[in-house]
Write a protein that holds these residues in place. Structure first.
Motif, short mmCIF file in Angstrom:
data_model
loop_
_atom_site.label_atom_id
_atom_site.label_comp_id
_atom_site.label_asym_id
_atom_site.label_seq_id
_atom_site.Cartn_x
_atom_site.Cartn_y
_atom_site.Cartn_z
N PHE A 257 0.82 -1.21 0.00
CA PHE A 257 0.00 0.00 0.00
C PHE A 257 0.85 1.26 0.00
N GLY A 258 2.16 1.10 0.13
CA GLY A 258 3.07 2.22 -0.01
C GLY A 258 3.52 2.43 -1.43
N THR A 259 3.17 1.49 -2.32
CA THR A 259 3.51 1.64 -3.73
C THR A 259 2.43 2.44 -4.44
N GLN A 260 2.73 2.88 -5.65
CA GLN A 260 1.77 3.63 -6.46
C GLN A 260 1.94 3.19 -7.90
N LEU A 261 1.19 2.14 -8.28
CA LEU A 261 1.34 1.58 -9.62
C LEU A 261 0.94 2.57 -10.69
N GLY A 262 1.70 2.57 -11.78
CA GLY A 262 1.42 3.46 -12.89
C GLY A 262 2.46 4.57 -12.95
N GLY A 263 2.32 5.44 -13.92
CA GLY A 263 3.26 6.55 -14.03
C GLY A 263 4.45 6.21 -14.90
N GLY A 264 5.45 7.08 -14.90
CA GLY A 264 6.62 6.92 -15.75
C GLY A 264 7.66 6.02 -15.12
N THR A 265 8.86 6.06 -15.70
CA THR A 265 9.94 5.19 -15.23
C THR A 265 11.27 5.93 -15.34
N ASP A 266 12.03 5.95 -14.26
CA ASP A 266 13.37 6.54 -14.28
C ASP A 266 14.31 5.58 -13.56
N ILE A 267 14.79 4.59 -14.32
CA ILE A 267 15.66 3.57 -13.74
C ILE A 267 16.97 4.18 -13.28
N ASN A 268 17.48 5.13 -14.05
CA ASN A 268 18.75 5.76 -13.70
C ASN A 268 18.68 6.41 -12.32
N TYR A 293 11.88 -0.29 -19.72
CA TYR A 293 11.46 0.83 -20.56
C TYR A 293 11.85 2.12 -19.84
N GLU A 294 13.07 2.57 -20.11
CA GLU A 294 13.67 3.68 -19.37
C GLU A 294 13.19 5.03 -19.88
N GLY A 295 12.73 5.87 -18.94
CA GLY A 295 12.35 7.22 -19.29
C GLY A 295 13.41 8.22 -18.88
N GLY A 296 14.46 7.73 -18.19
CA GLY A 296 15.53 8.60 -17.73
C GLY A 296 16.68 8.63 -18.72
N GLU A 300 23.57 6.97 -18.65
CA GLU A 300 23.90 7.07 -17.23
C GLU A 300 23.50 5.80 -16.48
N MET A 301 22.33 5.26 -16.85
CA MET A 301 21.88 4.02 -16.23
C MET A 301 22.90 2.91 -16.44
N LEU A 302 23.37 2.76 -17.67
CA LEU A 302 24.32 1.70 -17.98
C LEU A 302 25.66 1.93 -17.29
N LYS A 303 26.06 3.20 -17.19
CA LYS A 303 27.32 3.50 -16.50
C LYS A 303 27.23 3.13 -15.02
N ARG A 304 26.07 3.34 -14.42
CA ARG A 304 25.91 2.98 -13.00
C ARG A 304 26.00 1.47 -12.81
N ALA A 328 6.70 -8.33 -21.88
CA ALA A 328 7.14 -7.32 -22.83
C ALA A 328 8.25 -6.51 -22.16
N TYR A 329 9.31 -6.19 -22.89
CA TYR A 329 10.42 -5.45 -22.30
C TYR A 329 11.22 -4.75 -23.39
N ASP A 330 12.10 -3.85 -22.99
CA ASP A 330 12.95 -3.12 -23.92
C ASP A 330 14.14 -3.99 -24.29
N HIS A 331 14.11 -4.54 -25.50
CA HIS A 331 15.14 -5.49 -25.92
C HIS A 331 16.51 -4.81 -26.06
N GLU A 332 16.52 -3.57 -26.47
CA GLU A 332 17.80 -2.86 -26.63
C GLU A 332 18.50 -2.69 -25.29
N HIS A 333 17.76 -2.28 -24.27
CA HIS A 333 18.36 -2.12 -22.95
C HIS A 333 18.76 -3.46 -22.35
N ALA A 334 17.98 -4.49 -22.60
CA ALA A 334 18.33 -5.82 -22.11
C ALA A 334 19.64 -6.29 -22.73
N ALA A 335 19.81 -6.05 -24.02
CA ALA A 335 21.05 -6.45 -24.70
C ALA A 335 22.24 -5.66 -24.16
N ALA A 336 22.02 -4.38 -23.88
CA ALA A 336 23.10 -3.54 -23.35
C ALA A 336 23.55 -4.03 -21.97
#
Length: 371
Positions: A257-268, A293-296, A300-304, A328-336
């Motif tokens: 109940f502390g989560t909030q499903l939905g919205g964007g994504t900033d993995i970095n 599916y990175e919105g950030g 920088e995400m990959l460098k971290r 479903a997922y971002d294949h390019e980021h998975a490959a990286a």
């Protein structure tokens, strides 16, 4: 499955009565043309937006179908007929068959939920969470305890810390038949600080809408890990903001109940926070659970990730933690990530303890075949 139908039995040649007719009616209400997309005028069955009719239908399907089928039909009703709003009514929640997917739907409605419904919703969520804990906790603790013991094994133990069974097996080549004994040239034992924290685990969970089931399972696993004294567990959820829910890990229902499903994504941004919490890189496992599916900032995400791995952190990337099949997922980021030595793959709840055990022992992950 064909039971029959109206108007000449829909060409089946079989008119129904009694229980069969009731089952056919329950199926038609959900899957009939007018109930589904509104494309057929031949059938009049349907659930509409009436809470009483939906409540009756929920009772009917629980009577005629097994629990696993009921859960699928409930999920289809929510998706096909837009019945999510009705779940905000306490009497509706009391009528449904609770499962992981229903919990995900309730969490997505959390902010819109009236006070009169929240206690019922928490009771539904708690039932599912407790069932999951019963199913997952014992095996998880047993698997990880073994992995922690093996990771703490030392080659020059004090006499009282020697693991004699493993020492003998490791030195069978040195058996002397004339003396009927084994002369060990390698001792295997455990460190003396058996009850100290041996590993730090950070669960970093994407709370975008598509990750609902993963959020539920990850929260339960987080609570199980937090109950083990040898593991210091941190649980972080993120969308475009980052929220640390570690202080609520004693109750996974509070976490959910502390989560909030939905919205964007900033993995970095989420990984930046996790990176700031690492104090013992060589003894830390970071588990990122995200469809990537990175919105950030991608680079920088990959460098971290590269920096964490270079410091000795064991980094695990899970595209999903659920039983829902190939995500479903971002294949390019998975490959990286794979190119950095951090393969991204989907994981079922039953496999998760083995994944964590391998990460703790710093051995190859048992990656399942991807569909």
């Amino acid at each position: 499955m064909v039971l029959g139908g109206e108007q000449g039995a829909d060409g089946t040649g079989c008119a129904l009565a009694g229980r069969d007719a009731a089952m056919d009616g329950a199926l038609s209400a959900l899957y009939g043309g007018s109930a589904g997309r509104g494309t057929s005028k031949e059938r009049s069955a349907g659930l509409g937006a009436s809470a009483p009719s939906v409540a009756r239908w929920l009772g009917d399907i629980r009577t005629y179908f097994p629990s696993s089928v009921v859960q699928v039909m409930q999920r289809d009703a929510i998706d096909r007929l837009g019945l999510s709003a009705l779940l905000l009514e306490p009497e509706m929640l009391e009528a449904v068959e609770a499962d992981v997917h229903l919990v995900g739907t309730l969490l997505s409605l959390n902010k819109a939920m009236p006070e009169t419904t929240k206690e019922t919703a928490r009771a539904v969520v708690r039932k599912v969470v407790e069932d999951l804990e019963k199913r997952l906790a014992t095996r998880t603790k047993a698997t990880l305890t073994g992995a922690l013991d093996r990771s703490a094994r030392i080659s020059r133990p004090r006499h009282r810390d020697i693991d004699w069974d493993r020492t003998i097996r490791a030195n069978l080549k040195n058996y002397l038949p004339e003396y009927d004994t084994v002369v060990p040239d390698r001792l295997i034992g455990y460190g003396r600080a058996a009850q100290s924290v041996k590993k730090d685990v950070i669960l970093c969970i994407d709370q975008s809408g598509s990750m609902a089931a993963s959020v539920v399972y990850a929260s339960v696993f987080g609570a199980v890990l937090a109950s083990m004294r040898a593991i210091a567990t941190r649980l972080v959820v993120f969308d475009t903001a980052v929220v640390d829910l570690t202080d609520q890990l004693d109750d996974p229902v509070d976490v959910l109940f502390g989560t909030q499903l939905g919205g964007g994504t900033d993995i970095n941004r989420a990984l930046a926070y996790c990176q700031s919490q690492i104090t013992r890189p060589a003894d830390t496992v970071v588990v990122l659970i995200s469809d990537l599916y990175e919105g950030g900032i991608r680079d920088e995400m990959l460098k971290r990730v590269a920096a964490m791995k270079a410091s000795g952190v064991q980094f695990v990337a899970l595209l999903a933690l659920s039983d829902e099949g190939a995500p479903a997922y971002d294949h390019e980021h998975a490959a990286a990530l794979s190119a950095l030595g951090a393969p991204a793959f989907a994981c079922t709840p039953d496999l998760f303890p083995e994944i964590m055990a391998a990460a703790i022992e710093k051995r190859a992950l048992p990656i399942p075949d991807q569909v």
